[in-house]
Design a protein around this motif. Sequence first.
Motif, PDB file in Angstrom:
ATOM      1  N   HIS A   1       0.842  -1.203   0.000  1.00 45.81           N
ATOM      2  CA  HIS A   1       0.000   0.000   0.000  1.00 45.81           C
ATOM      3  C   HIS A   1       0.869   1.242   0.000  1.00 45.81           C
ATOM      4  O   HIS A   1       1.815   1.349   0.776  1.00 45.81           O
ATOM      5  N   SER A   2       0.564   2.198  -0.886  1.00 49.51           N
ATOM      6  CA  SER A   2       1.224   3.494  -0.888  1.00 49.51           C
ATOM      7  C   SER A   2       2.745   3.319  -1.003  1.00 49.51           C
ATOM      8  O   SER A   2       3.224   2.721  -1.958  1.00 49.51           O
TER       9      SER A   2
ATOM     10  N   CYS B   1      -7.401   1.186  -6.241  1.00 49.37           N
ATOM     11  CA  CYS B   1      -7.308   2.598  -5.887  1.00 49.37           C
ATOM     12  C   CYS B   1      -8.697   3.177  -5.699  1.00 49.37           C
ATOM     13  O   CYS B   1      -9.643   2.792  -6.401  1.00 49.37           O
TER      14      CYS B   1
ATOM     15  N   ASP C   1      -8.861   9.359  -4.125  1.00 49.31           N
ATOM     16  CA  ASP C   1      -7.531   9.363  -3.511  1.00 49.31           C
ATOM     17  C   ASP C   1      -6.786  10.622  -3.944  1.00 49.31           C
ATOM     18  O   ASP C   1      -6.526  10.826  -5.125  1.00 49.31           O
TER      19      ASP C   1
ATOM     20  N   ALA D   1      -3.307   1.722  -3.926  1.00 51.02           N
ATOM     21  CA  ALA D   1      -3.155   3.172  -3.732  1.00 51.02           C
ATOM     22  C   ALA D   1      -1.689   3.577  -3.743  1.00 51.02           C
ATOM     23  O   ALA D   1      -1.160   4.097  -2.762  1.00 51.02           O
ATOM     24  N   THR D   2      -1.040   3.365  -4.869  1.00 53.52           N
ATOM     25  CA  THR D   2       0.392   3.635  -4.950  1.00 53.52           C
ATOM     26  C   THR D   2       0.727   4.296  -6.281  1.00 53.52           C
ATOM     27  O   THR D   2      -0.160   4.635  -7.067  1.00 53.52           O
TER      28      THR D   2
ATOM     29  N   VAL E   1      -7.858   3.193   1.418  1.00 57.38           N
ATOM     30  CA  VAL E   1      -8.963   2.407   0.883  1.00 57.38           C
ATOM     31  C   VAL E   1      -9.110   1.081   1.611  1.00 57.38           C
ATOM     32  O   VAL E   1     -10.222   0.568   1.778  1.00 57.38           O
TER      33      VAL E   1
ATOM     34  N   SER F   1      -2.623   4.878 -10.603  1.00 54.18           N
ATOM     35  CA  SER F   1      -2.918   3.445 -10.628  1.00 54.18           C
ATOM     36  C   SER F   1      -3.242   2.969 -12.037  1.00 54.18           C
ATOM     37  O   SER F   1      -2.852   1.865 -12.445  1.00 54.18           O
TER      38      SER F   1
ATOM     39  N   THR G   1      -2.251   9.581  -3.841  1.00 58.39           N
ATOM     40  CA  THR G   1      -1.789   8.919  -5.065  1.00 58.39           C
ATOM     41  C   THR G   1      -3.015   8.794  -5.980  1.00 58.39           C
ATOM     42  O   THR G   1      -3.678   7.760  -5.987  1.00 58.39           O
TER      43      THR G   1
ATOM     44  N   HIS H   1      -7.249   7.550   0.137  1.00 56.39           N
ATOM     45  CA  HIS H   1      -5.958   6.860   0.123  1.00 56.39           C
ATOM     46  C   HIS H   1      -5.938   5.624   1.020  1.00 56.39           C
ATOM     47  O   HIS H   1      -5.277   4.637   0.693  1.00 56.39           O
TER      48      HIS H   1
END
Length: 378
Positions: A167-168, A305, A309, A198-199, A340, A317, A312, A338
């Motif tokens: 994540h992220s 995602c 968000d 979410a990255t 999620v 995504s 990011t 973000h």
Amino acid sequence: METSERAGWLAGITGVAALGAVAAGGVARNVTRRRTNGHADPFAGEDFTTIYDDSGTTARTDDGLSLAVRTVDTWTSDGDDEVNEPELTILFIHGFSLRMAAWHFQRYALADAWADRRIRMVFFDHRGHGRSDHAPDDTCTITQLADDIAAVIRTAAPTGPLVLVGHSMGGMALMGLARRRPALFGADGRVTGVALVATASRGLTEAGLGEGLSNPVLDAFRLSVRHVPSLVQAGRGITRQILEPVLVAASFGPDFHSPTAGRAVEKMIQNTPIQTIVNFLHALEDHDESTALPVLAQVPSVVVCGNRDRLTPLPKSVRIYAELGDDSRLVVVDGAGHMVQMEQPEMVTDAIVDLVERARAAAPQPRRRWWQKMRVRA
């Protein structure tokens, strides 16, 4: 000092002054006020610290730091180590300024979903985060985090197939691992699936954290971090007063209404040393793991995602998804921000379950040892 350096330094000083002015006015504190719309808190009563009650160990990094690790086996061990090997290990990698508790909902939902399977879940805290050791300034890089993941794998999952879930910043570190150790993801590699939640594959100066939030307060902070990080670190109180509310507010979609989850994220951020936040924010701005995407394209994947968000943003995504292989899926969670995996946990959990099934089907199945065959017949 050269002209460009002096200009940057002066801009950074201006940013610090702006942070102080906003803190004095109390503007940032208003950012985290959420609309409740009269709804009950769907996560009231959740204890987001219980993941630390799971079986614990530490992973030693290449530079000698200790990382906090927790493991969850979905089956009950009968004491026979050979028979009780997992058929698959899933490694969860948390995001910027968070800790392993960010995977709270997935930890429990997946343990229930896989109660009849031999699956091991592994969670850990990044260096400088949670219960892991402090991160020296020069080690706060995506490359270092990638090497740390390798250290966790050596410790908690030394053999057998792997699915990686990031994540992220954790997704960025996962990409860094693919760039540095592509053989793990090849035809004969151990990694059989990846989830990117979410990255982003490239630095966040293009969108997110500044442009994505369209927030002058955070722009001032980013400017200060880049040019006068020592002043930002020295003014820890002001920095926290400004940055934390912005990050918490940006963690969820505009209609999210769980004070319990909001407080949990806020506490994670508050408990992350400001030096760690400052150093890794600089790393997030600069990173570029685009070359890792063809490596990841060799295994089944899912990209998740929220369409709200702001850290990011969704186009990040979509760009990743476009570069992955045919066995990749994109899950867009309507209304989510973000965080999620905490805001709409079922969507993320279902995406991981689906990924594991696809990864299991795509991977060559290990041959049963003769004593395992005898046990099955018995």
